[in-house]
Design a protein around this motif. Structure first.
Motif, short mmCIF file in Angstrom:
data_model
loop_
_atom_site.label_atom_id
_atom_site.label_comp_id
_atom_site.label_asym_id
_atom_site.label_seq_id
_atom_site.Cartn_x
_atom_site.Cartn_y
_atom_site.Cartn_z
N TYR A 181 0.88 -1.17 0.00
CA TYR A 181 0.00 0.00 0.00
C TYR A 181 0.91 1.22 0.00
N PHE A 182 1.00 1.88 -1.12
CA PHE A 182 2.00 2.92 -1.36
C PHE A 182 2.07 3.99 -0.28
N PRO A 183 0.97 4.67 0.09
CA PRO A 183 1.08 5.75 1.09
C PRO A 183 1.60 5.26 2.43
N LEU A 184 1.18 4.06 2.86
CA LEU A 184 1.62 3.55 4.15
C LEU A 184 3.11 3.21 4.13
N PHE A 185 3.58 2.66 3.00
CA PHE A 185 5.00 2.36 2.88
C PHE A 185 5.83 3.64 2.94
N ILE A 186 5.38 4.67 2.24
CA ILE A 186 6.12 5.93 2.22
C ILE A 186 6.16 6.55 3.61
N LYS A 187 5.05 6.49 4.32
CA LYS A 187 5.04 7.03 5.69
C LYS A 187 5.96 6.24 6.60
#
Length: 321
Positions: A181-187
Motif C-alpha cells: 500500500y504505497f502511502p503507508l509504505f512511504i510514511k
C-alpha cells in the motif's frame, strides 16, 4: 539553465480502465513540467486494463519517446503497478498519480516547489474530494479501522498523489513485501514529509474499481501486513472469556452446593457452546490470515511480471521484481 542540467521529474501512472484519459493526461503533464522548467519522463504501467489501454500507450510512446509503457502480464493491483513504475524510474524527483485525471497534473508544480523547501515527500491533500458519498464514507472507514489496529493516525484526504525524492524511491525499492500500500509504505520509510492542499477533480471516465468489498480486502491485507494487534486482541478476548466462564462456574457451584438449587438451563448451555465455538473459529481465522501471509512471503514470488515495455533501452533500477 541548459536542458541537460534541468532536474528530471518522473511521473508514474498505474493504468486501469481509463484509456481515453491517457492522451490528455500526458499532454497536461508535459506542459506542467516543462513550465517549471524541468525534464520529464512518464511511465504508464498497464495493469491488465480491460479496455486494451496498451495500444494507446504504445501510440503515445511512438509520438513521444519520453512517454514509456510497462505492460504487466496480468492484473497485479494498483500498488504493485506503482512498484513496477518506481523500479524503472530515473528521475531526481518522482510523482505518483492516478490515471483518471482526478489528480490534476497542474498541481505537480505546487508539489515540486513545496518539496524544494526541504521535504523528501509531499503528499497531495484532497480537501474537497470529488467522489461519491459511499466512496468517501468507505475510505474514512478504512482509515479508522487501520488506525485502530496499527496504532497510527492516517489522513483520509491523502491517497497516492505525491512527489518523492530519489532517496525515498531507493528506500521504497528495498521493501519487497507482497502486501503493498504505497502511502503507508512511504510514511513508514520516514524522511521529512509534509502535505499540501490541492484541487481534486471529478472522475472523467468509468468508476472506481475500489468497491466496498475490495476496500475490506485492502484493509485486511494492510492491517495483517503492518500490525500484530489482531493477534494480541484475540488473546485479550480469550482471557476475558475464560475469566467470565470461571466466575460463572463459581456462581453455579455456590448455588448447587450451598443453596441446594439444581442447575438448569439446557438452552443457555447450548447458546454458550455455540458462542464460544464461534469465537474460537474466529480466532483461528485471524491466526490463519497471518499464517497465509507468511506462506505467501516465504514463496518469494515476484511482486509483478512484465509482458512488454515500449522502450527497448529501458533499464530496471530495482534489484529484483
Amino acid at each position: 539553465m541548459e536542458k541537460n542540467n534541468q532536474p528530471l521529474i518522473s511521473v508514474v501512472v498505474p493504468v486501469y480502465g481509463c484509456k481515453t484519459c491517457l492522451a490528455e493526461l500526458c499532454d497536461r503533464v508535459k506542459q506542467t513540467i516543462q513550465s517549471i522548467p524541468a525534464r520529464y519522463e512518464i511511465l504508464l504501467v498497464n495493469d491488465a486494463s480491460p479496455d486494451h489501454a496498451w495500444e494507446v500507450i504504445t501510440n503515445l510512446h511512438a509520438q513521444d519517446p519520453q512517454v514509456k509503457g510497462i505492460d504487466l502480464t496480468r492484473n497485479f493491483g494498483q500498488h504493485h503497478a506503482i512498484t513496477a513504475g518506481l523500479d524503472f524510474t530515473a528521475g531526481d524527483w518522482v510523482v505518483v498519480m492516478d490515471c483518471d485525471l482526478q489528480d490534476r497534473p497542474e498541481e505537480i508544480i505546487s508539489l515540486y516547489y513545496k518539496a524544494l523547501e526541504g521535504y523528501d515527500v509531499v503528499f497531495a491533500q484532497r480537501m474537497v474530494r470529488q467522489d461519491r458519498s459511499m466512496k468517501k464514507l468507505s475510505s474514512k472507514l478504512f482509515y479508522r479501522i487501520y488506525d485502530y489496529f496499527s496504532g497510527q493516525k492516517s489522513d483520509a484526504t491523502i491517497a497516492n498523489y505525491s512527489i518523492v525524492s530519489r532517496k525515498v524511491v531507493e528506500s521504497y525499492r528495498e521493501l519487497r513485501e507482497q502486501n503493498r500500500y504505497f502511502p503507508l509504505f512511504i510514511k513508514w520509510i520516514g524522511y521529512k514529509q509534509t502535505k499540501l492542499p490541492v484541487q481534486h477533480d471529478a472522475r472523467k471516465e468509468g468508476k472506481s474499481s475500489y468497491h466496498f468489498r475490495k476496500l475490506v480486502v485492502l484493509a485486511t491485507d494492510a492491517i495483517v501486513s503492518q500490525s500484530n494487534k489482531p493477534l494480541r486482541l484475540s488473546i485479550t478476548v480469550g482471557f476475558l472469556m475464560a475469566t467470565l466462564s470461571f466466575i460463572y462456574a463459581l456462581y453455579l457451584f455456590t448455588r448447587y452446593f450451598f443453596l441446594a438449587e439444581p442447575v438448569q438451563g439446557w438452552t443457555s448451555v447450548m447458546v454458550s457452546l455455540f458462542f464460544i465455538g464461534g469465537l474460537i473459529f474466529f480466532q483461528f481465522g485471524i491466526i490463519g490470515l497471518y499464517l497465509g501471509k507468511i506462506f505467501n512471503e516465504t514463496k518469494n514470488r515476484p511482486i509483478y511480471l512484465i509482458r512488454d515495455v515500449t522502450d527497448a533501452n529501458a533499464e530496471k533500477k530495482g534489484d529484483r521484481q
